[in-house]
Design a protein around this motif. Structure first.
Motif: not given
Length: 129
Positions: A48-73
């Motif tokens: 959000k900070k790096r997008m100058n507070y114009k956009w941010e990903p939701s927790p509902g997007m971030i957390y599943p992506l973190l789980r996916e990235l972790e499952s893919n090592n």
């Protein structure tokens, strides 16, 4: 992967060339984790900070992506307090760094195309870039 569709093999009818939000956020997560470790809400705040507070990903997007990235090592997670399992920090792995480098190269043409389209639109319609 980027899917570019052609109409009867003649031209690309997709406007503009784009990367899905999910693909973009995955790439950005890996990019940030090269710099240092983060936990989920920190990633949201940093993006959000790096997008100058114009956009941010939701927790509902971030957390599943973190789980996916972790499952893919691609990332490795650990609990700040393992007994409480309250805050999970992440860092990029060697596999994640390799994937980041390949994906970054793959997406660059599409990002460049999108930037050109936006710059030309701003110039033509609004008189500035």
């Amino acid at each position: 992967m980027i899917k570019i569709t052609a109409y009867k093999g003649e031209r690309n009818r997709q406007f503009p060339s784009k990367i899905s939000t999910t693909q973009f956020v995955k790439l950005y997560i890996l990019h940030l984790l090269i710099e240092r470790s983060y936990y989920g809400n920190e990633l949201i705040d940093e993006i959000k900070k790096r997008m100058n507070y114009k956009w941010e990903p939701s927790p509902g997007m971030i957390y599943p992506l973190l789980r996916e990235l972790e499952s893919n090592n691609y990332i490795k997670g650990w609990w700040e307090e393992p007994d409480k399992r309250s805050i999970r920090h992440y860092r990029i792995t060697d596999d994640g760094l390799d994937n980041y480098k390949k994906t970054k190269l793959l997406y660059k043409p599409a990002i460049d195309d999108s930037l050109t389209i936006i710059q030309n639109t701003l110039k033509d319609i609004y008189g500035y870039i």
